[in-house]
Design a protein around this motif. Sequence first.
Motif, short mmCIF file in Angstrom:
data_model
loop_
_atom_site.label_atom_id
_atom_site.label_comp_id
_atom_site.label_asym_id
_atom_site.label_seq_id
_atom_site.Cartn_x
_atom_site.Cartn_y
_atom_site.Cartn_z
N GLY A 41 34.87 77.88 49.87
CA GLY A 41 35.80 76.83 50.26
C GLY A 41 35.76 76.40 51.70
N ARG A 42 34.72 76.75 52.43
CA ARG A 42 34.59 76.33 53.83
C ARG A 42 33.84 75.02 53.92
N VAL A 43 34.44 74.01 54.56
CA VAL A 43 33.78 72.73 54.77
C VAL A 43 32.93 72.83 56.04
N ILE A 44 31.64 72.60 55.91
CA ILE A 44 30.68 72.89 56.98
C ILE A 44 30.26 71.63 57.72
N ASP A 45 30.35 71.68 59.04
CA ASP A 45 29.91 70.59 59.91
C ASP A 45 28.55 70.98 60.48
N TYR A 46 27.49 70.52 59.86
CA TYR A 46 26.14 70.91 60.25
C TYR A 46 25.76 70.44 61.65
N HIS A 47 26.31 69.31 62.08
CA HIS A 47 25.94 68.76 63.38
C HIS A 47 26.66 69.44 64.54
N GLN A 48 27.56 70.37 64.24
CA GLN A 48 28.24 71.12 65.30
C GLN A 48 28.08 72.63 65.04
N ASN A 49 26.82 73.03 64.91
CA ASN A 49 26.47 74.45 64.76
C ASN A 49 27.11 75.09 63.55
N ARG A 50 27.26 74.29 62.48
CA ARG A 50 27.77 74.77 61.20
C ARG A 50 29.21 75.30 61.28
N ILE A 51 29.97 74.81 62.25
CA ILE A 51 31.35 75.26 62.35
C ILE A 51 32.19 74.62 61.25
N SER A 52 33.38 75.14 61.11
CA SER A 52 34.40 74.53 60.26
C SER A 52 35.62 74.30 61.13
N HIS A 53 36.39 73.27 60.80
CA HIS A 53 37.58 72.97 61.59
C HIS A 53 38.68 72.47 60.66
N SER A 54 39.90 72.52 61.16
CA SER A 54 41.05 72.17 60.32
C SER A 54 40.95 70.73 59.83
N GLU A 55 40.41 69.85 60.64
CA GLU A 55 40.20 68.46 60.22
C GLU A 55 39.33 68.40 58.98
N GLY A 56 38.20 69.12 59.01
CA GLY A 56 37.29 69.11 57.88
C GLY A 56 37.90 69.70 56.63
N GLN A 57 38.68 70.77 56.79
CA GLN A 57 39.35 71.37 55.63
C GLN A 57 40.34 70.37 55.03
N GLY A 58 41.04 69.64 55.90
CA GLY A 58 41.97 68.63 55.41
C GLY A 58 41.26 67.52 54.67
N TYR A 59 40.16 67.04 55.22
CA TYR A 59 39.40 66.00 54.54
C TYR A 59 38.86 66.50 53.20
N GLY A 60 38.38 67.74 53.18
CA GLY A 60 37.88 68.29 51.92
C GLY A 60 38.96 68.33 50.86
N LEU A 61 40.17 68.73 51.26
CA LEU A 61 41.29 68.75 50.32
C LEU A 61 41.60 67.35 49.80
N LEU A 62 41.62 66.36 50.68
CA LEU A 62 41.91 64.99 50.26
C LEU A 62 40.86 64.46 49.30
N LEU A 63 39.60 64.76 49.57
CA LEU A 63 38.54 64.28 48.70
C LEU A 63 38.56 64.99 47.35
N ALA A 64 38.85 66.29 47.35
CA ALA A 64 38.98 67.00 46.08
C ALA A 64 40.13 66.42 45.27
N LEU A 65 41.22 66.11 45.94
CA LEU A 65 42.38 65.53 45.27
C LEU A 65 42.05 64.17 44.68
N SER A 66 41.39 63.32 45.46
CA SER A 66 41.08 61.97 44.98
C SER A 66 40.11 62.00 43.80
N ASN A 67 39.34 63.09 43.68
CA ASN A 67 38.41 63.24 42.56
C ASN A 67 39.00 64.12 41.46
#
Length: 346
Positions: A41-67
């Motif tokens: 369940g970690r949303v990965i930002d490849y362009h920033q050394n594969r980090i994850s951030h709260s913004e990305g987790q929030g976007y992942g949740l919104l996209l999962a919800l919309s689908n």
Amino acid sequence: MNRMKKTLLAVVIALLSFSGQSDAQPGTWAYYKAHFISSDGRVIDYHQNRISHSEGQGYGLLLALSNNDKSTFQTINNWTQLNLKVRQDALFAWSWGKRVTGDWGVIDYNNATDGDILIAWALMDAGEKWHRPDYTASALEIIKTVKQLLVVQRKKSLLLPSYFGFDHGDEIKLNPSYFVYPAFAMFARSDDAVFWERLYADCLQLSLRSSYTRLKLPADWVTLDKAGQPSMVDNKKGRFGYEAIRVPLYLALAKETTALESFKSYLTLAEQLNYLPLSVNLFDETISLKEAPAGFYAIMGLCSKLIGHKAAADDLLAKATAKITYEPDDYYSNTLYLLAMTGVTP
């Protein structure tokens, strides 16, 4: 086949991809889930050394919800709660990645307010749609903390970018792209209506006042002085670029068509240039020769559609669909593309 027919065909193909009628390619939820979201369940930002951030987790949740992907939503939420909810308040540590010691974990315990708001928005919406009172309770806990710690009063209600580092008394640094209007609207229906409606109105007014040059574009960051006058922070952050592109996105998702009219001059310029610049320097009024990624095109296509510029919208959306296939590892562009194209709304 003429140009307009080709444009419409490209948009139709893109929309079909969202309904699961095509193979997993960049620009689809199936690809996003497989490529940017780890099995835990970690949303990965490849362009920033594969980090994850709260913004990305929030976007992942919104996209999962919309689908309507309940299992992926639960997986993302579980990782977020376990790994980022490590502060003593209800906010989330904003950054998680590889530490200098070589192990992986939280690398910055300060919060990012947009991440907290995105997560709360997704949880509140999921609680209502899927009848999950546990999601609703989690959202309300975050919302209450945002109200207490991240909204300050300086004649107007102001939303701090994080708990630490931006309120200097006589001067406050703000990020207009953190004003997530559709989330504020949902919070107003679920919590303190007067509070959230006022924050919505004050942020919208500030955002419009923080538009610069003849193009009337918002800057990535602004400084608000003690008189309440906004100004650009510096040459680097005084740009319409990587962060400020989300200002029209959130205005569009909130259906703020009147506010979107301010982007007409920028859209006209882009049509004349035949490309969207990656950024516009609002200090010296120069534009980047580097072209913006697909996510930017999708956002401006959505904006064009909402203000009634159908031909421009079709062209921008078609270009977005063509470009996204060449950005397989760009988490941010893929995220913006999906948000704009699927129209995530509360």
